[in-house]
Design a protein around this motif. Structure first.
Motif, PDB file in Angstrom:
ATOM      1  N   MET A   1     -19.552 -29.628  93.622  1.00 14.88           N
ATOM      2  CA  MET A   1     -20.269 -28.832  92.618  1.00 14.88           C
ATOM      3  C   MET A   1     -21.764 -29.034  92.768  1.00 14.88           C
ATOM      4  O   MET A   1     -22.210 -30.081  93.221  1.00 14.88           O
ATOM      5  CB  MET A   1     -19.807 -29.243  91.223  1.00 14.88           C
ATOM      6  N   ASP A   2     -22.540 -28.049  92.344  1.00 13.35           N
ATOM      7  CA  ASP A   2     -23.953 -28.082  92.695  1.00 13.35           C
ATOM      8  C   ASP A   2     -24.745 -29.078  91.853  1.00 13.35           C
ATOM      9  O   ASP A   2     -25.773 -29.559  92.291  1.00 13.35           O
ATOM     10  CB  ASP A   2     -24.548 -26.684  92.595  1.00 13.35           C
ATOM     11  N   TYR A   3     -24.238 -29.398  90.642  1.00 11.05           N
ATOM     12  CA  TYR A   3     -25.032 -30.350  89.856  1.00 11.05           C
ATOM     13  C   TYR A   3     -25.005 -31.736  90.496  1.00 11.05           C
ATOM     14  O   TYR A   3     -25.929 -32.535  90.287  1.00 11.05           O
ATOM     15  CB  TYR A   3     -24.567 -30.407  88.399  1.00 11.05           C
TER      16      TYR A   3
ATOM     17  N   ASN B   1     -31.598 -35.536  83.637  1.00  9.40           N
ATOM     18  CA  ASN B   1     -31.051 -35.233  82.313  1.00  9.40           C
ATOM     19  C   ASN B   1     -30.987 -33.736  82.073  1.00  9.40           C
ATOM     20  O   ASN B   1     -30.050 -33.245  81.437  1.00  9.40           O
ATOM     21  CB  ASN B   1     -31.907 -35.897  81.237  1.00  9.40           C
ATOM     22  N   THR B   2     -31.988 -33.020  82.584  1.00  9.34           N
ATOM     23  CA  THR B   2     -31.953 -31.570  82.424  1.00  9.34           C
ATOM     24  C   THR B   2     -30.755 -30.982  83.150  1.00  9.34           C
ATOM     25  O   THR B   2     -30.038 -30.122  82.608  1.00  9.34           O
ATOM     26  CB  THR B   2     -33.249 -30.957  82.948  1.00  9.34           C
ATOM     27  N   ALA B   3     -30.516 -31.439  84.388  1.00  7.21           N
ATOM     28  CA  ALA B   3     -29.356 -30.935  85.135  1.00  7.21           C
ATOM     29  C   ALA B   3     -28.060 -31.254  84.396  1.00  7.21           C
ATOM     30  O   ALA B   3     -27.147 -30.423  84.316  1.00  7.21           O
ATOM     31  CB  ALA B   3     -29.342 -31.554  86.528  1.00  7.21           C
ATOM     32  N   ARG B   4     -28.008 -32.463  83.810  1.00 11.15           N
ATOM     33  CA  ARG B   4     -26.808 -32.866  83.078  1.00 11.15           C
ATOM     34  C   ARG B   4     -26.622 -32.000  81.829  1.00 11.15           C
ATOM     35  O   ARG B   4     -25.510 -31.548  81.528  1.00 11.15           O
ATOM     36  CB  ARG B   4     -26.961 -34.332  82.691  1.00 11.15           C
ATOM     37  N   THR B   5     -27.738 -31.762  81.112  1.00 10.67           N
ATOM     38  CA  THR B   5     -27.639 -30.912  79.922  1.00 10.67           C
ATOM     39  C   THR B   5     -27.162 -29.521  80.281  1.00 10.67           C
ATOM     40  O   THR B   5     -26.331 -28.930  79.579  1.00 10.67           O
ATOM     41  CB  THR B   5     -29.005 -30.834  79.232  1.00 10.67           C
ATOM     42  N   LEU B   6     -27.693 -28.997  81.403  1.00 14.45           N
ATOM     43  CA  LEU B   6     -27.262 -27.660  81.833  1.00 14.45           C
ATOM     44  C   LEU B   6     -25.768 -27.651  82.118  1.00 14.45           C
ATOM     45  O   LEU B   6     -25.047 -26.737  81.692  1.00 14.45           O
ATOM     46  CB  LEU B   6     -28.034 -27.236  83.078  1.00 14.45           C
ATOM     47  N   ALA B   7     -25.292 -28.682  82.844  1.00 13.04           N
ATOM     48  CA  ALA B   7     -23.873 -28.717  83.200  1.00 13.04           C
ATOM     49  C   ALA B   7     -23.008 -28.795  81.951  1.00 13.04           C
ATOM     50  O   ALA B   7     -21.980 -28.110  81.842  1.00 13.04           O
ATOM     51  CB  ALA B   7     -23.599 -29.904  84.117  1.00 13.04           C
ATOM     52  N   LEU B   8     -23.423 -29.635  80.970  1.00 14.44           N
ATOM     53  CA  LEU B   8     -22.604 -29.762  79.763  1.00 14.44           C
ATOM     54  C   LEU B   8     -22.681 -28.500  78.903  1.00 14.44           C
ATOM     55  O   LEU B   8     -21.708 -28.134  78.251  1.00 14.44           O
ATOM     56  CB  LEU B   8     -23.061 -30.981  78.962  1.00 14.44           C
ATOM     57  N   LYS B   9     -23.866 -27.863  78.900  1.00 19.24           N
ATOM     58  CA  LYS B   9     -23.998 -26.616  78.138  1.00 19.24           C
ATOM     59  C   LYS B   9     -23.120 -25.535  78.752  1.00 19.24           C
ATOM     60  O   LYS B   9     -22.549 -24.703  78.032  1.00 19.24           O
ATOM     61  CB  LYS B   9     -25.449 -26.147  78.141  1.00 19.24           C
ATOM     62  N   THR B  10     -23.032 -25.535  80.101  1.00 14.13           N
ATOM     63  CA  THR B  10     -22.202 -24.537  80.762  1.00 14.13           C
ATOM     64  C   THR B  10     -20.758 -24.637  80.292  1.00 14.13           C
ATOM     65  O   THR B  10     -20.070 -23.624  80.154  1.00 14.13           O
ATOM     66  CB  THR B  10     -22.271 -24.733  82.275  1.00 14.13           C
ATOM     67  N   LEU B  11     -20.315 -25.861  80.024  1.00 15.72           N
ATOM     68  CA  LEU B  11     -18.928 -26.047  79.597  1.00 15.72           C
ATOM     69  C   LEU B  11     -18.702 -25.546  78.176  1.00 15.72           C
ATOM     70  O   LEU B  11     -17.568 -25.498  77.719  1.00 15.72           O
ATOM     71  CB  LEU B  11     -18.553 -27.524  79.696  1.00 15.72           C
ATOM     72  N   GLU B  12     -19.784 -25.213  77.468  1.00 19.82           N
ATOM     73  CA  GLU B  12     -19.609 -24.689  76.112  1.00 19.82           C
ATOM     74  C   GLU B  12     -19.437 -23.180  76.101  1.00 19.82           C
ATOM     75  O   GLU B  12     -19.264 -22.595  75.032  1.00 19.82           O
ATOM     76  CB  GLU B  12     -20.808 -25.063  75.249  1.00 19.82           C
TER      77      GLU B  12
ATOM     78  N   SER C   1     -17.103 -34.315  84.761  1.00 16.61           N
ATOM     79  CA  SER C   1     -15.787 -33.947  85.304  1.00 16.61           C
ATOM     80  C   SER C   1     -14.737 -33.946  84.209  1.00 16.61           C
ATOM     81  O   SER C   1     -13.897 -33.044  84.132  1.00 16.61           O
ATOM     82  CB  SER C   1     -15.386 -34.925  86.406  1.00 16.61           C
ATOM     83  N   LEU C   2     -14.788 -34.976  83.359  1.00 20.78           N
ATOM     84  CA  LEU C   2     -13.794 -35.066  82.289  1.00 20.78           C
ATOM     85  C   LEU C   2     -13.938 -33.901  81.317  1.00 20.78           C
ATOM     86  O   LEU C   2     -12.937 -33.306  80.880  1.00 20.78           O
ATOM     87  CB  LEU C   2     -13.957 -36.395  81.552  1.00 20.78           C
ATOM     88  N   GLN C   3     -15.190 -33.558  80.984  1.00 20.72           N
ATOM     89  CA  GLN C   3     -15.409 -32.439  80.074  1.00 20.72           C
ATOM     90  C   GLN C   3     -14.879 -31.138  80.673  1.00 20.72           C
ATOM     91  O   GLN C   3     -14.250 -30.330  79.976  1.00 20.72           O
ATOM     92  CB  GLN C   3     -16.901 -32.300  79.769  1.00 20.72           C
ATOM     93  N   LEU C   4     -15.142 -30.959  81.989  1.00 21.32           N
ATOM     94  CA  LEU C   4     -14.650 -29.752  82.656  1.00 21.32           C
ATOM     95  C   LEU C   4     -13.131 -29.689  82.602  1.00 21.32           C
ATOM     96  O   LEU C   4     -12.540 -28.646  82.303  1.00 21.32           O
ATOM     97  CB  LEU C   4     -15.135 -29.746  84.106  1.00 21.32           C
ATOM     98  N   MET C   5     -12.493 -30.855  82.837  1.00 27.23           N
ATOM     99  CA  MET C   5     -11.035 -30.894  82.791  1.00 27.23           C
ATOM    100  C   MET C   5     -10.533 -30.539  81.394  1.00 27.23           C
ATOM    101  O   MET C   5      -9.563 -29.793  81.232  1.00 27.23           O
ATOM    102  CB  MET C   5     -10.571 -32.280  83.188  1.00 27.23           C
ATOM    103  N   LEU C   6     -11.212 -31.084  80.366  1.00 24.54           N
ATOM    104  CA  LEU C   6     -10.797 -30.791  78.995  1.00 24.54           C
ATOM    105  C   LEU C   6     -10.916 -29.307  78.694  1.00 24.54           C
ATOM    106  O   LEU C   6     -10.038 -28.728  78.025  1.00 24.54           O
ATOM    107  CB  LEU C   6     -11.665 -31.588  78.017  1.00 24.54           C
TER     108      LEU C   6
END
Lengths: 142, 102
Positions: A1-3, A126-137, B79-84
């Motif tokens: 994955m790109d992040y 942290n910005t990349a991480r925030t983007l990745a977690l926001k994408t999951l929303e 990864s865990l969040q994506l899996m969830l």
């Protein structure tokens, strides 16, 4: 994955800044170690960070690769500082003791700059991480 | 309305219509959905185990680069969040099927 690639880039930047801090700490720690004037033992070190390994290296690595910074530690070649101290056990015939030519002000500025650069790398990660977690929303109903 | 002024835009690649992404591997002939799910699960589990080993190394005092450890922790979290999220989608689809009137 790109992040993951963004994380690896930030990690490389953090490694460079850590090396700078470690080198500055070593220089400061060795600043007042005496050595006999005729055989200097410690040379102040400097960190040389380069962006890429030349055109040939880039061609070999291919188009998709990211030129990560690589770092080397080299002696800076600053001549030793001579202090007149005839009573010192390491004094030479003329009464001089050699100390490494460490410039404390320069080392402190290096420490400050490395701290800020490290923080910048952490912010990028942290910005990349925030983007990745926001994408999951995306599409979350609640 | 005259659009002559922006006709030249069509010659640029930036405004070309997007090319539909090619599915690779083909969903019909490739591995089944369940197979992919269990592969992904195994991958996430492996990542969590690696992080755990790193944390144990840090706890017993081995010199672990702290920033790399933190980055791996974050990777595991994502990864865990994506899996969830995948699990939530699958479960939602399943419940929608269950509620379907026959």
């Amino acid at each position: 994955m790109d992040y993951l690639q963004t994380f690896a880039i930030s990690a490389a930047g953090m490694a460079v800044e850590r090396t700078r801090v470690e080198t500055a700490a070593l220089n400061l720690a060795q600043a007042h170690t005496a050595q006999s004037a005729d055989q200097p033992a410690f040379q102040p070190l400097r960190v040389v960070a380069t962006g890429a390994e030349g055109f040939g290296g880039l061609v070999r690595a291919g188009l998709e690769s990211v030129p990560l910074p690589s770092v080397t530690v080299e002696p800076s070649g600053v001549p030793a500082r001579l202090v007149h101290d005839p009573g010192h056990p390491l004094a030479d015939g003329r009464g001089f003791v050699a100390y490494p030519g460490v410039d404390p002000a320069r080392e402190m500025v290096t420490l400050l700059g490395a701290t800020r650069a490290y923080e910048a790398n952490v912010a990028a990660m942290n910005t990349a991480r925030t983007l990745a977690l926001k994408t999951l929303e995306i599409g979350r109903s609640t | 309305m005259s659009t002559d002024a922006i006709q030249g835009l069509a010659q640029h690649d930036e405004v070309a219509p997007p090319i539909a992404p090619r599915m690779d591997p083909d969903p019909l002939t490739g591995p089944s959905f369940a197979q992919r799910m269990s592969d992904g699960l195994r991958e996430v589990n492996q990542q969590l185990l690696t992080t755990q080993v790193d944390l144990q190394k840090l706890a017993v005092g081995e010199p672990v680069p702290l920033h790399e450890l933190m980055i791996r922790l974050e990777e595991s979290r994502i990864s865990l969040q994506l899996m969830l999220q995948v699990r939530n989608r699958v479960l939602e689809a399943y419940q929608d099927m269950l509620r379907m009137q026959v």
